[in-house]
Design a protein around this motif. Structure first.
Motif, short mmCIF file in Angstrom:
data_model
loop_
_atom_site.label_atom_id
_atom_site.label_comp_id
_atom_site.label_asym_id
_atom_site.label_seq_id
_atom_site.Cartn_x
_atom_site.Cartn_y
_atom_site.Cartn_z
N THR A 52 0.86 -1.19 0.00
CA THR A 52 0.00 0.00 0.00
C THR A 52 0.89 1.23 0.00
O THR A 52 1.81 1.34 0.80
CB THR A 52 -0.93 0.02 1.23
N ASP A 53 0.61 2.16 -0.93
CA ASP A 53 1.40 3.38 -1.08
C ASP A 53 0.55 4.61 -0.80
O ASP A 53 -0.57 4.74 -1.32
CB ASP A 53 1.97 3.49 -2.50
N LEU A 54 1.08 5.50 0.01
CA LEU A 54 0.51 6.82 0.23
C LEU A 54 1.35 7.82 -0.55
O LEU A 54 2.58 7.87 -0.34
CB LEU A 54 0.49 7.20 1.71
N ILE A 55 0.73 8.60 -1.46
CA ILE A 55 1.48 9.43 -2.40
C ILE A 55 0.98 10.86 -2.35
O ILE A 55 -0.23 11.12 -2.48
CB ILE A 55 1.33 8.89 -3.84
N PHE A 56 1.91 11.79 -2.17
CA PHE A 56 1.60 13.23 -2.23
C PHE A 56 2.53 13.90 -3.24
O PHE A 56 3.75 13.73 -3.17
CB PHE A 56 1.79 13.88 -0.85
N ARG A 429 7.67 14.64 -4.60
CA ARG A 429 6.79 13.54 -4.25
C ARG A 429 7.20 12.97 -2.90
O ARG A 429 8.36 12.60 -2.69
CB ARG A 429 6.80 12.45 -5.31
N LEU A 430 6.23 12.89 -1.99
CA LEU A 430 6.42 12.24 -0.70
C LEU A 430 5.67 10.92 -0.75
O LEU A 430 4.45 10.90 -1.00
CB LEU A 430 5.91 13.12 0.44
N LEU A 431 6.37 9.84 -0.53
CA LEU A 431 5.78 8.51 -0.64
C LEU A 431 6.03 7.72 0.62
O LEU A 431 7.14 7.74 1.17
CB LEU A 431 6.36 7.79 -1.87
N LEU A 432 5.01 7.01 1.06
CA LEU A 432 5.15 6.12 2.21
C LEU A 432 4.58 4.76 1.82
O LEU A 432 3.40 4.63 1.50
CB LEU A 432 4.40 6.67 3.42
N GLY A 433 5.45 3.74 1.81
CA GLY A 433 5.04 2.41 1.40
C GLY A 433 4.98 1.44 2.56
O GLY A 433 5.86 1.45 3.43
N PHE A 434 3.95 0.59 2.56
CA PHE A 434 3.79 -0.47 3.56
C PHE A 434 3.79 -1.81 2.82
O PHE A 434 3.05 -1.98 1.84
CB PHE A 434 2.49 -0.32 4.34
#
Length: 438
Positions: A52-56, A429-434
């Motif tokens: 799951t990726d959170l993308i800004f 781009r700020l990305l947070l991956g789980f």
């Protein structure tokens, strides 16, 4: 009309859902059938991960799948008041990179060890099919003592699986590195520490473009598949944890943009069609290396590519001139691209820190361009990217934030396709991956 349009969209959605469901069902039925067989005949090992990726993004970007696979920021687009329409942030959460695969081991035959692999994700075939099941890899491999042969769909040989970027973002360094999977036949010959790799390739979802848009028909009509030759030297000391890899790759591709032309005659007020085979050839090359010591790994690669559209890089080809005005036959010229990247990361099992840097330049064409472009980023002079990532592993679980800054310079192509008077725009781009691996 509105009702008909709604029904049409609904029908399309049903078709997509049915195709995706059927694909998933077939995947598990086939692998389960193999798994159910006698262990002496075949064995199957499942693997994959949930992601799951959170993308800004601070700016509108050129990307696919709702912005997930990002290439570069969009150019300035000024409104009547002089405000940039593309200077608008966006945010999204996606789990479409969730992946599942099966490794298949078969009995020995004709002196070779046989294996196979089936792998897919929920990335979809196009934006309309997002969340749909998509085939990534599907191949059979025969391994002899010093020779191996692979038949099926796998990474293009210019995407070197032993030397590619470690970014969290799924773009994996595109458009600075070739990124494509292709149906292929690949033969590898090992001579000591040197590998000679020959491959013939076609296209399926990473395709070339032309007069009718992105399509496999241009390569299919050429009859000749794309050809690739790769040579690499690899040595490793497992006890010390050291590795060294260096290699080079050469790729040839011929396309047939058109097999006929349509010419309008204003005197007779009619359009006439003439059969004529038009072609464009391209040559690309790449060098790469990797150095690994216990603490860190350093990787780098440089690519010179003609007609790199199908490699998910900038470039392509364009009409050079009309060689027969009566029948409308044309000649084409490839647009060249230069790209390079480097990736450095620590090798900790629990914590890892990585840094990626990439740059690509539009070199234009050796010949003058008079007609339309069939390329990606024909108005781009250069693109560069810097990204830093942190990886934290807890058993089979991983959390990985990444900060990625990409700049693209847009301008006007001259008669040789070289871009002039470029204006640079940037996206953060700020990305947070789980991740959960299994």
């Amino acid at each position: 009309i509105l009702i008909v349009n709604k029904l049409t969209i609904a029908q399309k959605e049903i078709i997509v859902m049915k195709r995706s469901t059927l694909t998933i069902a077939l995947f598990f039925i086939l692998t389960a059938a193999l798994f159910a067989q006698d262990e002496n005949k075949a064995s199957v090992k499942f693997y994959g991960f949930v992601q799951t990726d959170l993308i800004f993004d601070t700016r509108q970007v050129v990307a696919v799948r709702d912005g997930h696979f990002m290439l570069y920021p969009k150019p300035e687009s000024l409104d009547a008041a002089g405000k940039d329409l593309n200077a608008k942030a966006s945010f999204n959460i996606l789990a479409i990179q969730t992946r599942v695969g099966a490794k298949i081991t078969l009995p020995e035959a004709i002196g070779a060890k046989w294996s196979g692999l089936i792998e897919g994700s929920f990335f979809g075939m196009n934006n309309m099919d997002i969340n749909g099941f998509r085939l990534r890899h599907a191949f059979v491999k025969a391994q002899w003592k010093t020779t191996s042969a692979l038949f099926g769909q796998y990474w293009h040989p210019m995407f070197v699986t032993s030397c590619f970027t470690g970014t969290i973002s799924f773009n994996t360094g595109a458009p600075f590195t070739p990124f494509t999977r292709n149906p292929q036949v690949r033969v590898t010959q090992k001579v000591g520490k040197i590998n000679f790799i020959g491959t013939i390739l076609t296209q399926v979802d990473f395709v070339s473009t032309g007069p009718v848009g992105p399509n496999t028909i241009y390569l299919r009509n050429s009859v000749l598949p794309a050809l690739n030759l790769r040579v690499e030297y690899f040595t490793a000391n497992k006890e010390k944890g050291n590795e060294f890899l260096v290699g080079a790759s050469l790729n040839f591709k011929r396309l047939i943009p058109r097999i006929s032309s349509d010419v309008y005659d204003s005197i007779t007020d009619q359009t006439y069609t003439y059969k004529g085979i038009e072609e464009v050839s391209s040559l690309s090359g790449m060098i790469y290396f990797k150095v690994k010591v216990p603490a860190i790994t350093i990787k780098a690669a440089g690519t010179y590519a003609q007609d790199a559209y199908n490699l998910t890089m900038i470039g392509g080809y364009a009409v050079e001139k009309v060689v027969n005005p009566v029948k409308g036959f044309q000649e084409y010229t490839p647009v060249s691209t230069l790209a390079g990247w480097t990736d450095i990361h620590s090798n900790g099992k629990k914590w890892q820190v990585g840094l990626f840097a990439g740059y690509t330049k539009n070199l234009g064409s050796e010949n003058t361009i008079t007609g339309p472009y069939y390329s990606r980023g024909s108005s781009i002079d250069y693109v560069y990217r810097l990204s830093q990532r942190f990886v934290y592993n807890i058993g089979k679980f991983r959390i990985a934030p990444e900060v990625e800054y990409t700049v693209a310079a847009y301008g006007t192509p001259n008669q040789y396709g070289e871009v002039e008077d470029a204006v640079a725009v940037g996206n953060l781009r700020l990305l947070l991956g789980f991740f959960l691996f299994f």
